[in-house]
Design a protein around this motif. Sequence first.
Motif, PDB file in Angstrom:
ATOM      1  N   GLU A   1       0.820  -1.210   0.000  1.00  0.00           N
ATOM      2  CA  GLU A   1       0.000   0.000   0.000  1.00  0.00           C
ATOM      3  C   GLU A   1       0.859   1.269   0.000  1.00  0.00           C
ATOM      4  O   GLU A   1       0.643   2.177  -0.807  1.00  0.00           O
TER       5      GLU A   1
ATOM      6  N   THR B   1      -3.597   6.012   2.747  1.00  0.00           N
ATOM      7  CA  THR B   1      -3.717   4.656   3.271  1.00  0.00           C
ATOM      8  C   THR B   1      -4.023   4.812   4.762  1.00  0.00           C
ATOM      9  O   THR B   1      -3.104   4.964   5.558  1.00  0.00           O
TER      10      THR B   1
ATOM     11  N   LYS C   1      -3.031  -1.026   9.470  1.00  0.00           N
ATOM     12  CA  LYS C   1      -3.828  -0.458   8.388  1.00  0.00           C
ATOM     13  C   LYS C   1      -5.312  -0.689   8.677  1.00  0.00           C
ATOM     14  O   LYS C   1      -5.699  -1.742   9.159  1.00  0.00           O
TER      15      LYS C   1
ATOM     16  N   TYR D   1      -5.857  -1.753   0.292  1.00  0.00           N
ATOM     17  CA  TYR D   1      -6.551  -0.669  -0.382  1.00  0.00           C
ATOM     18  C   TYR D   1      -5.825   0.652  -0.194  1.00  0.00           C
ATOM     19  O   TYR D   1      -5.300   0.937   0.877  1.00  0.00           O
ATOM     20  N   VAL D   2      -5.808   1.454  -1.257  1.00  0.00           N
ATOM     21  CA  VAL D   2      -5.275   2.811  -1.230  1.00  0.00           C
ATOM     22  C   VAL D   2      -6.382   3.719  -1.749  1.00  0.00           C
ATOM     23  O   VAL D   2      -6.999   3.435  -2.778  1.00  0.00           O
TER      24      VAL D   2
END
Length: 167
Positions: A13, A32, A51, A56-57
Amino acid sequence: MNWYVIYVQTGYEEIVQRYIKYKYQGEYTTLTPKRMLFEKRDGKYVSVIRKMFPGYVFIQFNMDNYSYHLINDLPKVRKILCNGLDFIHVDADEMNPILDLLDTNGIIGDSAAKMNAATTEFISGPLKGREHLICKINKHTRRAKIRLELLGETKMIDLGFKLDGML
């Protein structure tokens, strides 16, 4: 400009985020989201950063076919989330609560809470004044479970807190 979600290879990420920043010279805003949690190790609580959405970004830009292919063709990018031929953007109503909780580094820090038998009051940190988001509190793990909406789905996210200034 809308926010979109890029699905990337888990663990990459930050690399994808840095690559976008380097290659496109700040043309796109990326994020992020991370959160601070407490984990018990050797009988002591230690803070760790995890995270919120592994793999996912988030990216903010004007989506068109050209931009889609620029981002989608980057290394470690699996795809930009879409629904058939339509690109799915994150509604402001869903993104704003996430952005409100984050600090300038993209991390949801810890909060401090005072607890008694009947109530929990957050006295500092990102959860102060946002008790309406909290679904469940576990004082033993020092985590508050909050409910966030993202792309039409309800996500339950754990956030860390300190008890009355103690760690």
